[in-house]
Design a protein around this motif. Structure first.
Motif, mmCIF file in Angstrom:
data_model
loop_
_atom_site.group_PDB
_atom_site.id
_atom_site.type_symbol
_atom_site.label_atom_id
_atom_site.label_comp_id
_atom_site.label_asym_id
_atom_site.label_seq_id
_atom_site.Cartn_x
_atom_site.Cartn_y
_atom_site.Cartn_z
ATOM 1 N N GLN A 292 23.571 54.885 21.120
ATOM 2 C CA GLN A 292 22.749 55.913 21.759
ATOM 3 C C GLN A 292 21.449 56.148 20.992
ATOM 4 N N ALA B 30 23.853 44.915 32.983
ATOM 5 C CA ALA B 30 22.560 45.597 32.898
ATOM 6 C C ALA B 30 21.639 44.981 33.946
ATOM 7 N N GLN C 214 24.051 48.122 24.423
ATOM 8 C CA GLN C 214 25.324 48.314 23.723
ATOM 9 C C GLN C 214 25.644 47.188 22.738
ATOM 10 N N SER D 223 16.845 57.343 34.273
ATOM 11 C CA SER D 223 17.958 56.681 33.605
ATOM 12 C C SER D 223 18.877 57.718 32.960
ATOM 13 N N ASP D 224 20.159 57.382 32.865
ATOM 14 C CA ASP D 224 21.110 58.296 32.241
ATOM 15 C C ASP D 224 21.193 58.104 30.729
ATOM 16 N N TYR D 225 20.254 57.323 30.169
ATOM 17 C CA TYR D 225 20.236 57.135 28.724
ATOM 18 C C TYR D 225 19.653 58.392 28.064
ATOM 19 N N PRO D 226 20.250 58.889 26.974
ATOM 20 C CA PRO D 226 19.872 60.216 26.451
ATOM 21 C C PRO D 226 18.539 60.267 25.723
ATOM 22 N N HIS E 23 21.500 51.925 29.273
ATOM 23 C CA HIS E 23 22.698 52.163 28.481
ATOM 24 C C HIS E 23 23.508 50.879 28.311
ATOM 25 N N ARG E 24 23.719 50.157 29.409
ATOM 26 C CA ARG E 24 24.508 48.932 29.334
ATOM 27 C C ARG E 24 23.767 47.846 28.554
ATOM 28 N N ASP F 45 22.162 53.250 35.018
ATOM 29 C CA ASP F 45 22.947 52.876 33.836
ATOM 30 C C ASP F 45 22.443 51.608 33.165
ATOM 31 N N ARG G 152 33.247 45.729 25.073
ATOM 32 C CA ARG G 152 33.300 47.050 25.686
ATOM 33 C C ARG G 152 34.402 47.918 25.098
ATOM 34 N N PRO H 263 29.615 54.302 21.329
ATOM 35 C CA PRO H 263 28.517 53.718 22.099
ATOM 36 C C PRO H 263 27.191 53.818 21.353
#
Length: 711
Positions: A347, A545, A448, A373-376, A444-445, A441, A340, A345
């Motif tokens: 993306q 995740a 990574q 989801s907050d993933y772009p 995203h998690r 999240d 971490r 990150p």
């Protein structure tokens, strides 16, 4: 046998299992019976009648025969001592006592315990070969006065059989355990003597008890055994078994020397009375019966020993597994912290593939959780695999951006996944079950770890959403303890065998390189993960995740799901068996993960019914205090493990109260699943797909929880 034989035709194995367990219980019970052998240090059972026997018994000599109810007794002639030894044969002390007797040119009568005769038949043969005499001291050394008549008869009969099988002779002399002189006989003892007479025995009691079983010291034993009787003869009681007989041995040597010098002779009971030897030739059938009894007893002893070794091995393996899991978890936590620290990150665009077959109850919640989801950069592909409900229509009517629906004829989950993979536009692919709900999240998690170019796949953390009922809580504990602790360990050992179908991320190129999702096993997620490892890629675990899934809500559904999982895992293990001899990542799979799976997911569960039966045996034959303490100790170890696992997953400790109950239902279902799966594999049967009925309860609970957290 045909490969496609129906599984239902193989149900006979359940009858065989029950029969085998019953036989095992009988064998263990026989072991408990034969090892209930007390030494000379025991005490009569409570409830014996203390009323003195009649004068015809209490005034009799030590050798008593009942002829038609009449008491006929004999005593030893003057200066004649019949040494008698009880509770043998003993592999340590009986040979030493025989050596002392030979050194003094003396003989004795040995009253042997039948169960010990079966353990050491060579010793009773030696006793006869050296001119000594044998008598019966029952089969298991119980207090005969406290037993019913049928049990006494068994004790007499089994002892005769044991001696006949070992020597070819039958004994007629008998001494009841815990007996003494005729003067101490009670009303209950008279019943024992009459039962012995009915089975052809002559009872030999004592004139002198040396008290050697109390180990009072050599001087005290010699004094008790040689007290002056004005030259009268006597039957003297000593012991060659039942404990440490070093004092007896030393006292015997002195006693023989001192009394021989005074003109006493030492002989057997029969020779001392001037009658023919007491043992007679045994019929062939009696000898065969005795040999069979010995082999059965030895088999029971070996079985009990094997069960003890099995329990010890299971305990050692369990503790060793916990130790490795804890150490690996600490290492994994350090690795997670280092991962971490990555300042850049990941993306990159992600394609989420959702295979769906009759998922109307959950599909809307699943798709909405992905879209929010907050993933772009995200696309969602729902592959409807020929659903007979409105799964595809529900998704289409949602009208959510970035969501595509692909319809195909029913071809199975692997085919639906491969369809989605071919249609995916992104280089990173997340595979999600149609009953699974993600947190904002989660994606995203999950991705990574792809910052490391050597990582080919990543496992997420699957959690049980519908855990309000007891069955759900049991599965919740299993997911947190059994699955997630193992995944942390696998991550550290770099041999992750399974990325769950509910949440897993892959590089698209990796999926292409291994030929897509395999369709020739029922555990396609395990099969795929093993293929990725053998292709040389790293597979990691990301505990943060989180994916919420609907677990089976009935034992029937749980059975069907775990049966498919277990059978499919065995298929995958066999398919990738050659990894055992490979190098690199494939070798780590074959030499680390596959043996671990074989031991803890196949071999130990297969032995679990016998372990449970051993526990029942313990309840019947062992002190409850010991058994309860052992069970509480193991349960405490499990509770500590569970608490640690819940702490790591940031879960509440509330479900721990269900852990004791889990041992009596859930555990049995799990090992019966393994047994059924192994039978299916051995028969070469093909197991069809078992789909779990979805209720939508899990999705509703997750959405309700999310809504409450936003308020």
């Amino acid at each position: 046998m045909p490969k496609h034989i129906a599984v239902k035709d193989a149900r006979a194995h359940w009858y065989l299992l029950v029969l085998s367990l019953l036989v095992l219980l009988v064998v263990l019970s026989l072991h408990a019976y034969t090892t209930g052998v007390g030494g000379g240090t025991g005490h009569p059972a409570n409830g014996a009648d203390p009323t003195p026997a009649g004068d015809e018994f209490t005034g009799a000599g030590p050798v008593i025969r009942l002829d038609g109810g009449a008491v006929v007794s004999r005593t030893m002639p003057a200066r004649t001592i019949a040494l008698t030894f009880d509770d043998g044969p003993d592999p340590v002390w009986t040979p030493r006592i025989l050596e002392v007797l030979r050194r003094h040119d003396a003989h004795a009568t040995f009253f042997v315990v039948g169960a010990r005769v079966n353990e050491h038949p060579e010793l009773v043969r030696r006793i006869l070969a050296e001119g000594d005499e044998l008598g019966s001291h029952t089969f298991t050394h119980p207090d005969l006065s406290a037993l019913p008549g049928w049990r006494r008869e068994i004790e007499f009969s089994l002892t005769r059989s044991a001696v006949a099988g070992a020597t070819g002779r039958q004994v007629t002399l008998m001494r009841p355990p815990y007996s003494a002189s005729p003067q101490s006989l009670t009303g209950n003892d008279v019943g024992v003597l009459r039962d012995g007479a009915r089975t052809g025995h002559v009872v030999v009691l004592t004139d002198v008890d040396s008290g050697d079983w109390q180990r009072p010291g050599v001087d005290a034993i010699v004094a008790a055994a040689s007290r002056e009787r004005a030259g009268a003869g006597a039957v003297v009681l000593m012991h060659d078994g039942g404990g440490d007989r070093s004092q007896t041995l030393a006292a015997l040597d002195r006693l023989l020397g001192e009394l021989t010098a005074k003109g006493y002779r030492f002989t057997t009971v029969s020779e001392g009375l001037g009658v023919p030897r007491s043992d007679v030739a045994a019929p062939a059938v009696a000898q065969l019966r005795g040999k069979a009894l010995r082999y059965v007893q030895l088999g029971a002893d070996l079985t009990a020993d094997a069960m003890n070794w099995l329990l010890a091995a299971a305990l050692i393996l369990g503790i060793g597994r916990l130790f490795v899991q804890v150490v690996a978890t600490r290492v994994h936590l350090g690795r997670v912290r280092r991962r971490r620290r990555n300042p850049v990150p990941v993306q990159a665009p992600v394609s989420v593939i959702v295979p769906a077959y009759n998922e109307a109850a959950n599909i809307a919640a699943t798709v909405r959780s992905l879209v929010t989801s907050d993933y772009p950069a995200l696309e969602v592909i729902v592959v409807d695999d020929g659903s007979s409900d409105d799964t595809a229509g529900i998704v289409e009517r949602l009208g959510l951006p970035g969501v595509r629906v692909i319809r195909q004829a029913n071809a199975g989950k692997p085919a639906a996944l491969n369809t989605g993979i071919r249609a995916a536009r992104a280089d990173l692919v997340v595979l999600v079950d149609g009953d699974t709900v993600f947190q904002p999240d989660t994606i995203h998690r999950l991705v990574q770890d792809f910052a490391d170019p050597g990582v080919g796949a990543i496992s997420g953390n699957t959690k049980v959403a519908n855990r309000r009922r007891l069955l759900g809580r049991w599965q919740h504990l299993e997911y947190v303890i059994g699955f997630n602790l193992d995944r942390r360990m696998y991550d550290v050992l770099r041999c992750m065998p399974t990325i769950p179908g509910a949440i897993g991320a892959f590089r698209r190129q990796v999926l292409v390189d291994v030929g897509g999702v395999p369709a020739d096993t029922l555990a396609e997620d395990t099969d795929l993960t093993m293929a990725v490892l053998r292709a040389g890629w790293k597979v990691t675990y990301e505990e943060s995740a989180i994916a919420w899934t609907e677990a089976p809500s009935s034992l029937r559904q749980l059975w069907r799901q775990r049966y498919r999982w277990c059978y499919g895992t065995m298929q995958a293990m066999w398919k990738h068996r050659r990894s055992v001899v490979e190098r690199g990542a494939g070798g780590r799979l074959g030499r680390r993960a596959l043996p671990y799976l074989a031991v803890f997911q196949v071999l130990l569960p297969l032995t679990a019914p016998a372990v449970d039966l051993f526990a029942i045996y313990g309840l019947i034959f062992l002190p409850w205090s010991q058994l309860i303490l052992a069970w509480l100790g193991l349960l405490g170890l499990q509770a500590l493990t569970a608490a640690y696992a819940l702490h790591l997953d940031r879960e509440r400790y509330g479900p721990l109260w269900t852990l004791p109950l889990q041992q009596f239902v859930y555990r049995q279902v799990m090992y019966l699943v393994v047994i059924q799966s192994v039978v299916t594999v051995l028969l070469g049967s093909r197991l069809r797909w078992h789909r779990m009925v979805r209720t939508g309860e899990a999705a509703a609970l997750v959405e309700a929880g999310a809504a409450a957290s936003r308020r």
